[in-house]
Each structure stands twice: as structure tokens, then as C-alpha cells.
Write a protein that holds these residues in place. Structure first.
Motif, PDB file in Angstrom:
ATOM      1  N   PHE A  59     -13.099  -6.164   9.255  1.00 33.90           N
ATOM      2  CA  PHE A  59     -13.362  -6.885   8.067  1.00 33.90           C
ATOM      3  C   PHE A  59     -13.140  -8.354   8.508  1.00 33.90           C
ATOM      4  O   PHE A  59     -13.253  -9.095   7.560  1.00 33.90           O
ATOM      5  CB  PHE A  59     -12.676  -6.494   6.906  1.00 33.90           C
ATOM      6  CG  PHE A  59     -12.726  -5.167   6.648  1.00 33.90           C
ATOM      7  CD1 PHE A  59     -13.783  -4.577   5.769  1.00 33.90           C
ATOM      8  CD2 PHE A  59     -11.898  -4.218   7.057  1.00 33.90           C
ATOM      9  CE1 PHE A  59     -13.966  -3.286   5.300  1.00 33.90           C
ATOM     10  CE2 PHE A  59     -12.195  -2.818   6.772  1.00 33.90           C
ATOM     11  CZ  PHE A  59     -12.995  -2.562   5.877  1.00 33.90           C
ATOM     12  N   GLN A  60     -12.990  -8.853   9.640  1.00 32.78           N
ATOM     13  CA  GLN A  60     -12.553 -10.046  10.074  1.00 32.78           C
ATOM     14  C   GLN A  60     -13.778 -10.742  11.023  1.00 32.78           C
ATOM     15  O   GLN A  60     -14.544 -10.093  11.676  1.00 32.78           O
ATOM     16  CB  GLN A  60     -11.363 -10.247  10.973  1.00 32.78           C
ATOM     17  CG  GLN A  60     -10.106  -9.572  10.194  1.00 32.78           C
ATOM     18  CD  GLN A  60      -9.497 -10.297   9.276  1.00 32.78           C
ATOM     19  OE1 GLN A  60      -9.459 -11.405   9.208  1.00 32.78           O
ATOM     20  NE2 GLN A  60      -8.736  -9.648   8.215  1.00 32.78           N
ATOM     21  N   GLN A  61     -13.952 -12.038  10.585  1.00 32.82           N
ATOM     22  CA  GLN A  61     -14.784 -12.603  11.823  1.00 32.82           C
ATOM     23  C   GLN A  61     -13.904 -12.922  13.037  1.00 32.82           C
ATOM     24  O   GLN A  61     -12.853 -13.321  12.802  1.00 32.82           O
ATOM     25  CB  GLN A  61     -15.241 -14.104  11.119  1.00 32.82           C
ATOM     26  CG  GLN A  61     -16.256 -14.936  11.886  1.00 32.82           C
ATOM     27  CD  GLN A  61     -16.584 -16.175  11.550  1.00 32.82           C
ATOM     28  OE1 GLN A  61     -16.408 -16.526  10.156  1.00 32.82           O
ATOM     29  NE2 GLN A  61     -17.190 -17.008  12.378  1.00 32.82           N
ATOM     30  N   THR A  62     -14.744 -12.545  13.987  1.00 31.28           N
ATOM     31  CA  THR A  62     -13.787 -12.512  15.326  1.00 31.28           C
ATOM     32  C   THR A  62     -14.413 -13.665  16.221  1.00 31.28           C
ATOM     33  O   THR A  62     -15.592 -13.809  16.322  1.00 31.28           O
ATOM     34  CB  THR A  62     -13.589 -11.383  16.019  1.00 31.28           C
ATOM     35  OG1 THR A  62     -14.947 -10.861  16.194  1.00 31.28           O
ATOM     36  CG2 THR A  62     -13.054 -10.367  15.212  1.00 31.28           C
ATOM     37  N   LYS A  63     -13.597 -14.168  17.040  1.00 32.33           N
ATOM     38  CA  LYS A  63     -13.781 -15.323  18.279  1.00 32.33           C
ATOM     39  C   LYS A  63     -13.433 -14.474  19.360  1.00 32.33           C
ATOM     40  O   LYS A  63     -12.165 -14.565  19.689  1.00 32.33           O
ATOM     41  CB  LYS A  63     -13.323 -16.399  18.121  1.00 32.33           C
ATOM     42  CG  LYS A  63     -13.823 -17.608  19.199  1.00 32.33           C
ATOM     43  CD  LYS A  63     -13.423 -18.844  18.823  1.00 32.33           C
ATOM     44  CE  LYS A  63     -14.028 -19.641  20.142  1.00 32.33           C
ATOM     45  NZ  LYS A  63     -13.386 -21.197  19.565  1.00 32.33           N
ATOM     46  N   GLY A  64     -14.336 -13.650  20.322  1.00 30.67           N
ATOM     47  CA  GLY A  64     -13.880 -12.931  21.139  1.00 30.67           C
ATOM     48  C   GLY A  64     -13.064 -11.775  20.647  1.00 30.67           C
ATOM     49  O   GLY A  64     -13.624 -10.924  19.885  1.00 30.67           O
TER      50      GLY A  64
END
Length: 313
Positions: A59-64
Motif C-alpha cells: 500500500f506504499q509508494q516505493t523507491k527501490g
């Protein structure tokens, strides 16, 4: 003259007795807790904690692999609206259907044939189980060599010897899933054969004798006695096969990398690509959660069938 001691004795408090009984019970159970403690720690650290963390990260926007911000269901919307996911889901359904068509009846037939044998039963049991001992990647690479589309491919060499033209095999999108399922069936059906054989040993031989006296042939005996008697284990293994095939990954990864044109892409392989090729952990975990929901439904069916098989209704 002795005067009796009338001094009241202190009453034993009920709370102290209960506390002592709890302590004594805990000390008695301590060795058992020490035995299961490593398993609890193992499942908590390596199973439950990653499972819960992955569900939250979906449910999160991820960077890597790092969470940036909470975006709700956006990862699920992005994944499910992607045409590749839609094709991948259809491919996974075809994997399951082909596995039922190709791989479901084969172990039952082989088990019945081996059970009817008088000689060399042990040899054939080992022969059908041997592919199950081959590592999955090694088995996939072996079949890659067999299905090689060039003139050096084993199957094309055989066809050329018979005067037939070479075929593209794994490069043909209409054949890819079917051929991968054949690979999976070759490697995995031995375990099912052994389980069916164990179930066949429990069939009452008097039923076959009575059927023979009534003039029933082998096919009628199989249809009216053998299959009904082993139907519980057939149902359970069918659900387990669907669960296993729904998670197919390393066969298409090794043999085709999901190609040609995503024709052999599966849900788990797409999740793998999101995580380790595109480094989009949020979307990878969204695909994993979607797959988990389907597997949960199949698992519920499995437990219901298992409960029925054990007579716990």
C-alpha cells in the motif's frame, strides 16, 4: 493443666495457591516450550514478519525497496489495469487448465498400472519417482535442450531422423504453456503416483473378487471400485496441484523468461520481474497479495476436503 492453643492459624490464600499451580504447570511445560521455541522464532522472523511487512508495503509508494508514502490501493489499481497483468492472469489460468488436462490423470493411470503389476513393482516405483529428485532448475534446463528450436535440439534431431520438419517449440506462443506443463508433469507426477499407490493398498480386495465373480472387466472394476475408493485423495491432490501450478515461476523463468511476447508469463514471474528487474517493490507485493488471495481460497477448499476425508464433519 494444659490449655489448648486456640490461636487461629493463618488461612491459605486462594490466590497464592492458584499462582503456585500456574508456576508448577509452567515448569512442567518448560521443556516442551524450549523445543518449539526455535520453530516459533524461525516462523516469526522468516515467515510472518516478512508476510506482514510485505502486505503493508503493497500500500506504499516505493523507491527501490524503501517505502516513500502511503498511496492506498494505487499499486493494485496500476497493476490490475496493466494489460500485461491481464494477460498474465489468463496465462496462469491456462497453466492450471493444462496441468489438469495433462498432469492430473497421468499419476492415477500410472499408479493403477503399477498396482496391478506382479513383478518389478519396486523398479517402476523408483523409475516414476526419480524425476522428482532432479532439482527444478536442472530439469528445466534439460527440457530447454530437448525443445531447442535449432537443428541441435534433441526433439528436432529426432524429427529430422523421421523425415519431419523442425519445429519452433518454445518460440511458438500457442505451444509454450503446454510444453512447460509437460516439463512440470515429468518432474512432479512421481510424488502423486506414490501417494495414489499408498491409497490403493487400502482398497479392500474382496470388492475386486466380488466384481470379478459378477463378470466385471478391468475397466468396470477401475471405474466402479478403484476410483470411488480413492476419490478423497484424488480431490485433495487436485486442489494441491492447482495451488502448486498457480505459483509456477522458475520453469517459465528458466525456459522462456515469460516469452514469447509474454505468452508464458505467470503471476509469480511477473511479481519477480517487478521486484528484481524493475525494482518496483510496491507493485511486486501487490501482485503477490493478489496471488495470495487466490491461494487462500484454494487452501480453504483443501482444508474442507481434508476434513471430509478424515471424517471430522
Amino acid at each position: 493443666m494444659n490449655v489448648p492453643n486456640t490461636k487461629p492459624q493463618p488461612a491459605i490464600r486462594t490466590g497464592d495457591g492458584r499462582a503456585w499451580r500456574r508456576i508448577r504447570r509452567f515448569l512442567q511445560e518448560l521443556p516442551a516450550w524450549m523445543l518449539i521455541l526455535p520453530s516459533i522464532v524461525f516462523f516469526t522472523v522468516f515467515s510472518w514478519q516478512p508476510l506482514i511487512s510485505g502486505f503493508i508495503l503493497s500500500f506504499q509508494q516505493t523507491k527501490g525497496y524503501d517505502a516513500v508514502k502511503f498511496i492506498g490501493l494505487q499499486n493494485y489499481i496500476d497493476v490490475m489495469s496493466n494489460s500485461v497483468f491481464q494477460q498474465t492472469f489468463i496465462n496462469t489460468i491456462f497453466y492450471v487448465l493444462w496441468s489438469i488436462v495433462i498432469g492430473f490423470a497421468v499419476p492415477i493411470i500410472i499408479a493403477i498400472l503399477i498396482n496391478e503389476m506382479i513383478h518389478l513393482q519396486t523398479f517402476f516405483k523408483f523409475s516414476v519417482y526419480f524425476p522428482s529428485m532432479v532439482p527444478g532448475i536442472a530439469a528445466a534446463l534439460l527440457w530447454v535442450f530437448i525443445f531447442d528450436p535449432g537443428p541441435s535440439g534433441l526433439l528436432n534431431m529426432l524429427m529430422n531422423k523421421l523425415g519431419l520438419a523442425s519445429a519452433a517449440w518454445m518460440q511458438n506462443p500457442d505451444w509454450t504453456i503446454m510444453l512447460i506443463v509437460i516439463t512440470m508433469t515429468w518432474r512432479g507426477f512421481g510424488t502423486s503416483v506414490i501417494l495414489y499407490l499408498a491409497s490403493l493398498q487400502g482398497v479392500n480386495p474382496e470388492l475386486y473378487e466380488a466384481a470379478s465373480i459378477d463378470g466385471a472387466g478391468i475397466w468396470k472394476r477401475v471405474w466402479h471400485i478403484t476410483l470411488p475408493q480413492i476419490s478423497p485423495i484424488i480431490s485433495i491432490l487436485l486442489v494441491l496441484q492447482i495451488i502448486g501450478v498457480f505459483q509456477v515461476m522458475y520453469e517459465p523463468l528458466t525456459m522462456t523468461e515469460g516469452g514469447p511476447n509474454n505468452a508464458s508469463m505467470s503471476l509469480m514471474l511477473q511479481s519477480y520481474f517487478y521486484a528484481f528487474r524493475y525494482f518496483e517493490a510496491g507493485r511486486s507485493l501487490a501482485v503477490g497479495v493478489i496471488t495470495f488471495v487466490f491461494l487462500l481460497l484454494f487452501t480453504i477448499i483443501y482444508f474442507k476436503l481434508n476434513k471430509k476425508f478424515n471424517g471430522d464433519d
